[in-house]
Design a protein around this motif. Sequence first.
Motif, PDB file in Angstrom:
ATOM      1  N   GLY A  28     -74.860  54.375  91.706  1.00  0.00           N
ATOM      2  CA  GLY A  28     -75.892  54.780  90.756  1.00  0.00           C
ATOM      3  C   GLY A  28     -76.803  53.630  90.345  1.00  0.00           C
ATOM      4  N   GLY A  29     -76.219  52.442  90.210  1.00  0.00           N
ATOM      5  CA  GLY A  29     -77.010  51.299  89.771  1.00  0.00           C
ATOM      6  C   GLY A  29     -77.190  50.256  90.854  1.00  0.00           C
ATOM      7  N   THR A  30     -76.829  50.615  92.087  1.00  0.00           N
ATOM      8  CA  THR A  30     -76.906  49.649  93.184  1.00  0.00           C
ATOM      9  C   THR A  30     -78.148  49.875  94.021  1.00  0.00           C
ATOM     10  OG1 THR A  30     -74.529  49.396  93.284  1.00  0.00           O
ATOM     11  CG2 THR A  30     -75.727  48.853  95.264  1.00  0.00           C
ATOM     12  N   PRO A  31     -78.952  48.831  94.212  1.00  0.00           N
ATOM     13  CA  PRO A  31     -80.163  49.019  95.030  1.00  0.00           C
ATOM     14  C   PRO A  31     -79.837  49.292  96.492  1.00  0.00           C
ATOM     15  CG  PRO A  31     -80.008  46.741  94.227  1.00  0.00           C
ATOM     16  CD  PRO A  31     -78.846  47.488  93.641  1.00  0.00           C
ATOM     17  N   LEU A  32     -80.738  50.027  97.112  1.00  0.00           N
ATOM     18  CA  LEU A  32     -80.560  50.449  98.502  1.00  0.00           C
ATOM     19  C   LEU A  32     -80.412  49.262  99.448  1.00  0.00           C
ATOM     20  CD1 LEU A  32     -80.481  53.040 100.168  1.00  0.00           C
ATOM     21  CD2 LEU A  32     -82.977  53.012 100.243  1.00  0.00           C
ATOM     22  N   ILE A  33     -81.096  48.158  99.163  1.00  0.00           N
ATOM     23  CA  ILE A  33     -81.022  47.004 100.065  1.00  0.00           C
ATOM     24  C   ILE A  33     -79.575  46.523 100.177  1.00  0.00           C
ATOM     25  CG2 ILE A  33     -81.562  45.252  98.293  1.00  0.00           C
ATOM     26  CD1 ILE A  33     -83.238  43.801 100.455  1.00  0.00           C
ATOM     27  N   GLU A  34     -78.825  46.598  99.074  1.00  0.00           N
ATOM     28  CA  GLU A  34     -77.418  46.192  99.125  1.00  0.00           C
ATOM     29  C   GLU A  34     -76.575  47.192  99.911  1.00  0.00           C
ATOM     30  OE1 GLU A  34     -75.802  45.033  95.277  1.00  0.00           O
ATOM     31  OE2 GLU A  34     -77.749  44.285  94.654  1.00  0.00           O
ATOM     32  N   ALA A  62     -72.852  49.883  88.901  1.00  0.00           N
ATOM     33  CA  ALA A  62     -73.201  49.144  90.115  1.00  0.00           C
ATOM     34  C   ALA A  62     -71.954  49.036  90.980  1.00  0.00           C
ATOM     35  CB  ALA A  62     -73.721  47.752  89.765  1.00  0.00           C
ATOM     36  N   GLY A  63     -72.101  49.292  92.251  1.00  0.00           N
ATOM     37  CA  GLY A  63     -70.972  49.244  93.160  1.00  0.00           C
ATOM     38  C   GLY A  63     -71.191  50.224  94.276  1.00  0.00           C
ATOM     39  N   CYS A  64     -70.191  50.389  95.103  1.00  0.00           N
ATOM     40  CA  CYS A  64     -70.361  51.277  96.248  1.00  0.00           C
ATOM     41  C   CYS A  64     -69.016  51.846  96.661  1.00  0.00           C
ATOM     42  CB  CYS A  64     -70.972  50.523  97.418  1.00  0.00           C
ATOM     43  SG  CYS A  64     -69.848  49.343  98.169  1.00  0.00           S
ATOM     44  N   SER A  65     -69.075  52.850  97.482  1.00  0.00           N
ATOM     45  CA  SER A  65     -67.858  53.349  98.103  1.00  0.00           C
ATOM     46  C   SER A  65     -68.115  53.543  99.582  1.00  0.00           C
ATOM     47  CB  SER A  65     -67.400  54.658  97.454  1.00  0.00           C
ATOM     48  OG  SER A  65     -68.365  55.672  97.625  1.00  0.00           O
ATOM     49  N   VAL A  66     -67.038  53.507 100.334  1.00  0.00           N
ATOM     50  CA  VAL A  66     -67.114  53.746 101.774  1.00  0.00           C
ATOM     51  C   VAL A  66     -66.268  54.970 102.082  1.00  0.00           C
ATOM     52  CG1 VAL A  66     -66.506  52.867 104.059  1.00  0.00           C
ATOM     53  CG2 VAL A  66     -67.459  51.317 102.329  1.00  0.00           C
ATOM     54  N   THR A  67     -66.860  55.901 102.801  1.00  0.00           N
ATOM     55  CA  THR A  67     -66.159  57.107 103.217  1.00  0.00           C
ATOM     56  C   THR A  67     -66.210  57.196 104.735  1.00  0.00           C
ATOM     57  OG1 THR A  67     -66.716  58.314 101.194  1.00  0.00           O
ATOM     58  CG2 THR A  67     -66.202  59.641 103.140  1.00  0.00           C
ATOM     59  N   LEU A  68     -65.068  57.476 105.333  1.00  0.00           N
ATOM     60  CA  LEU A  68     -65.041  57.733 106.776  1.00  0.00           C
ATOM     61  C   LEU A  68     -64.483  59.127 107.002  1.00  0.00           C
ATOM     62  CD1 LEU A  68     -63.590  54.359 108.167  1.00  0.00           C
ATOM     63  CD2 LEU A  68     -66.000  55.035 107.918  1.00  0.00           C
ATOM     64  N   CYS A  81     -84.210  42.282  86.488  1.00  0.00           N
ATOM     65  CA  CYS A  81     -83.403  42.220  87.706  1.00  0.00           C
ATOM     66  C   CYS A  81     -83.301  40.763  88.113  1.00  0.00           C
ATOM     67  CB  CYS A  81     -84.045  43.053  88.812  1.00  0.00           C
ATOM     68  SG  CYS A  81     -85.704  42.504  89.254  1.00  0.00           S
ATOM     69  N   SER A  82     -82.381  40.474  89.014  1.00  0.00           N
ATOM     70  CA  SER A  82     -82.171  39.098  89.445  1.00  0.00           C
ATOM     71  C   SER A  82     -82.581  38.926  90.904  1.00  0.00           C
ATOM     72  CB  SER A  82     -80.693  38.722  89.317  1.00  0.00           C
ATOM     73  OG  SER A  82     -80.271  38.830  87.976  1.00  0.00           O
ATOM     74  N   ILE A 142     -89.705  53.343  95.066  1.00  0.00           N
ATOM     75  CA  ILE A 142     -90.342  52.018  95.069  1.00  0.00           C
ATOM     76  C   ILE A 142     -89.705  51.275  93.900  1.00  0.00           C
ATOM     77  CG2 ILE A 142     -92.389  53.143  94.034  1.00  0.00           C
ATOM     78  CD1 ILE A 142     -94.024  50.695  94.956  1.00  0.00           C
ATOM     79  N   THR A 143     -88.830  50.356  94.239  1.00  0.00           N
ATOM     80  CA  THR A 143     -87.890  49.826  93.259  1.00  0.00           C
ATOM     81  C   THR A 143     -88.076  48.325  93.047  1.00  0.00           C
ATOM     82  OG1 THR A 143     -86.230  49.426  94.961  1.00  0.00           O
ATOM     83  CG2 THR A 143     -86.205  51.593  93.911  1.00  0.00           C
ATOM     84  N   SER A 144     -87.349  47.833  92.110  1.00  0.00           N
ATOM     85  CA  SER A 144     -87.400  46.420  91.780  1.00  0.00           C
ATOM     86  C   SER A 144     -85.949  45.946  91.686  1.00  0.00           C
ATOM     87  CB  SER A 144     -88.139  46.287  90.446  1.00  0.00           C
ATOM     88  OG  SER A 144     -88.388  44.954  90.135  1.00  0.00           O
ATOM     89  N   LEU A 145     -85.315  45.861  92.870  1.00  0.00           N
ATOM     90  CA  LEU A 145     -83.894  45.528  92.956  1.00  0.00           C
ATOM     91  C   LEU A 145     -83.087  46.451  92.031  1.00  0.00           C
ATOM     92  CD1 LEU A 145     -84.206  41.648  93.262  1.00  0.00           C
ATOM     93  CD2 LEU A 145     -83.545  43.241  95.062  1.00  0.00           C
ATOM     94  N   GLU A 146     -82.258  45.876  91.150  1.00  0.00           N
ATOM     95  CA  GLU A 146     -81.384  46.713  90.322  1.00  0.00           C
ATOM     96  C   GLU A 146     -81.973  46.977  88.944  1.00  0.00           C
ATOM     97  OE1 GLU A 146     -81.009  43.602  91.018  1.00  0.00           O
ATOM     98  OE2 GLU A 146     -80.237  42.495  89.299  1.00  0.00           O
TER      99      GLU A 146
END
Lengths: 333, 333, 211, 211
Positions: free
Chosen positions: A263-269, A303-309, B195-196, B297-301
Amino acid sequence: MKKLINDPAQVVQDALFGIEAAHTDLRVDHPNKLVYRADAPRPGKVGLVSGGGSGHEPLHAGFVGPGMLDAACAGEIFTSPVPDQIVAATKHVDGGAGVLHIVKNYTGDVMNFEMAAELASAETGVQVSSVLVADDVAVQDSLYTAGRRGVGVTVLVEKIAGAAAEEGRPLDEVTAIAQQVSNDGRSMGLALTSCSVPTAGKPTFDLAEQEMELGIGIHGEPGRERLPLAPATEIASMLVEPVLADLPFQRGDAVLAFVNGMGGTPLIELYLMYHEVARILTGHGITVARSLVGSYITSLEMAGCSVTLLRVDEELIRLWDAPVRTPALRWGA
Amino acid sequence: MKKLINDPAQVVQDALFGIEAAHTDLRVDHPNKLVYRADAPRPGKVGLVSGGGSGHEPLHAGFVGPGMLDAACAGEIFTSPVPDQIVAATKHVDGGAGVLHIVKNYTGDVMNFEMAAELASAETGVQVSSVLVADDVAVQDSLYTAGRRGVGVTVLVEKIAGAAAEEGRPLDEVTAIAQQVSNDGRSMGLALTSCSVPTAGKPTFDLAEQEMELGIGIHGEPGRERLPLAPATEIASMLVEPVLADLPFQRGDAVLAFVNGMGGTPLIELYLMYHEVARILTGHGITVARSLVGSYITSLEMAGCSVTLLRVDEELIRLWDAPVRTPALRWGA
Amino acid sequence: MSSDITVSDLTGWLTEFGRLIKAHKEELTALDAAIGDADHGTNMDRGMTAVAEALAADPPQTPAGLGKQVGMTLVSKVGGASGPLFGTFFLRLGAALGEATEVTPDQFAAGLSAGLAGVVARGKAEPGDKTMVDALTPAVAALESAVGQDQPLADGLAAAAQAAADGRDATVPMLARKGRASYLGERSIGHQDPGATTVALLLAAAATAMS
Amino acid sequence: MSSDITVSDLTGWLTEFGRLIKAHKEELTALDAAIGDADHGTNMDRGMTAVAEALAADPPQTPAGLGKQVGMTLVSKVGGASGPLFGTFFLRLGAALGEATEVTPDQFAAGLSAGLAGVVARGKAEPGDKTMVDALTPAVAALESAVGQDQPLADGLAAAAQAAADGRDATVPMLARKGRASYLGERSIGHQDPGATTVALLLAAAATAMS
Ligand SMILES: Nc1ncnc2c1ncn2[C@@H]1O[C@H](COP(=O)(O)OP(=O)(O)O)[C@@H](O)[C@H]1O
Ligand SMILES: Nc1ncnc2c1ncn2[C@@H]1O[C@H](COP(=O)(O)OP(=O)(O)O)[C@@H](O)[C@H]1O
Ligand SMILES: [Mg+2]
Ligand SMILES: [Mg+2]
Ligand SMILES: [Mg+2]
Ligand SMILES: [Mg+2]
């Protein structure tokens, strides 16, 4: 707590007005907090109902539409919906072919859906089957506990069972396919931050600047283990290895790999993480047949992520690829 | 700073590997940090190139594909790409009908794209036109300053010009349509948190628990005004009213309304905001012809949102509705 | 006050319970934040506010009517684990108390026991699993034993409230095996269960309002 | 050291500039965080690291070659506003100094002036706009005036470095009209411009390395 909201107790209701305004091919029942496909019920089609606590958007309302859910029941934030809502949804989407409930395995969700299924059948004779999603390998599985949480695999069950229902398959087949997805998928999550339930007004737990929480679910709940912050490469293996060990996946298996943002994690990550995950899978001789990268089952602003397989065969891939037209997943239509 | 990354200086490069792995119908040129449609160049089609600093994902790489961009140039985080990248992209996507550069109005972006356009034309004779996007009403417009920032309208220019190019329209027409969208759209943004930048290692600015920053851009830069945290209803009017006043939009106008998340804002808040925005528009007698709700169109987190309004006619609506098949925007295909 | 329990006594109990829930809302949510999802106080308060409205709008005439109204309201308004569990508790309690305008302390104790059985049937928790059952089980036993020995109702309810509070405290060292706290495994140890805390408030309300 | 400037002197200047940039990287980024996007130190360090590699891998033989190599490297590696601006500065400087193996202080001053003209042509900033131009303009003027009065190169460079530092300090009270800081309007007042700070380092490096 900083949020774009008005009254913290009205967040779910307020957001449903936005969903209604933004998506003209959905219908919202405000008193019951339900989101429907506008064309439900579809005669002869198995109806798909899911739902759960809110705060996981786009799950579930964002997956309502042709090729996926017929109705989503929105509970309060992190609180499962009540039987009345589920009963209303079940009756509304029944096109004569029965209704499948897709239920994430939490005590509250299970009890409320169970009560609803009994009530709906008693009231209108609608045939209801249900599939429990319980894919979170962070939780020890046991007959004597609440069992595993339902997390990322829920999205995949909704898509794949939705495609089967759209093809006109009967309730028992749609249920069996949903069950197969539930059986063959596993997930694990990690948080860099907690999140704040609007009515609580502060973070559910606290994480220091150099800490992360491994094995979190999707309710801002603490995880299994608090660890020092690690690079993405290490985090990826902390998430993927337990998933691989659990099913177990085997060399030569084909999988759908799903890297999900909380929810709080940017797509680039998330893309960066996806690369790490794909690399580990390649190392294990596992082929990625399909992928999904984005924030699809979230925990408010965590902020964070999960992995599903999900282990897939040709039939599951075909159903995954089938057209879908919902606010959050759309292709071929 | 807590991020799912490895080396802070390598975030952009690392994420491009993930984009490549996840999207088999895109091609990535790693040394040049470019993302291409796999089938570029398309003979006879105007090529669309955009790009800018990274950290705004899905912009721009997430909008590469049929019906939208042919190439995206990824700069370092918040740093415009260099001419070499843009030249390589321009040459690669030229199918003989010329190339349109879609440039967000920042000093760095403008200079690097200008140098690239000159170089590419000189080297291969490719015809290059360019459109500047400068839609941020938080910035005073003036001939004597850097002018307004390009923000949310960029997404709409890329989609609509992409549809025009896909139809086989010539460079001057595609450019004119892109320019029309740029002229008729306006945006305004707000941040709840900063954001950082990964290499900087800490938030670009600090906001106290009860503060928000009005008029932010998409680079974690401070905005125009620091205000006490306000309810969504008030925030919506702080964002919508200046946008409406600027164009000016008129009673009876039809608009595309776009509520955008800055990267760290959960979807449930964006839908809640969308409802507030739609309500204000209705109050002004403005019709919402199309809507878009999500983090595009985002600005990191950064937590926060922006509101973009684009005045639309039937032709723009038709081009908006045209099929598109990219990682982040997809319909009809 | 007669030692028999009227519908108005039961209504007073629920009013006091609702008041205690509102007063302890933040505390209940904070307990749930530690081992759950930070909604238990909000959930119970939403439910009990609706119960107060329902009781005022359509005052029940019999214990059965009251149990049904309270139970259905909780089931319809609370959600999560506590909605079905507390809802079932009151539905079963009402069914056991029946249509008589007054119930004896014995009948009331048997009613609570039926409510407990309903919670166990629905939630499948055993004592020691670190749930509301750990407060409810000793409370029901204490009341049954007191009324079995013909002690005054007030004494029985005081004993039940004390037993519930002890049961609540006893959840602290337990390892959760049911509900959301079970996901924490060993890390659930050392925290007090929110649902058991609510049960202690329920019995404290009974001791205050019905003595 | 002869008062004429060799390619090796110029290389030493750039080496020292690169060292200063690395040493002040965090400071430059922090200045940019206040009124920009927190990348200026990273940008310049990435560029100057690449410049050092290029100079080592393929040492230029003439001032023109050096200017072209440095300028093209900065344009290709930095991006943002400072890439094209500092890149143009060195391209123009090199072009002005030409192919001679040694250049006189006069020629060097004229080269810096050509570089400044390039920056202004590309960025269209005027003195007072709160940009690198505010440090570069007085620095070039100081060097030109010193060499015009036949002062030793070392004195001229020291004066230029001092003028650049003063110009940098003078950006603090300015209201930005160009670049990213202009978005802040009145709020840009009171902050030192990062690009002007970099220019002060560039001239300080010249004074250290070429005296
Ligand atoms: N299976 C169960 N049996 C009995 N009580 C349970 C069970 N599962 C959970 N509970 C009780 O429910 C409480 C949590 O309620 P609440 O927070 O409202 O619901 P949720 O866990 O769905 O968020 C726990 O503290 C526990 O006492
Ligand atoms: N138009 C301009 N003319 C001259 N210098 C400028 C101009 N715009 C910006 N600058 C300089 O560039 C510096 C910022 O550089 P940098 O942070 O690397 O680029 P960006 O602003 O693209 O992030 C400013 O401090 C200023 O000195
Ligand atoms: Mg809950
Ligand atoms: Mg920048
Ligand atoms: Mg809870
Ligand atoms: Mg900068």
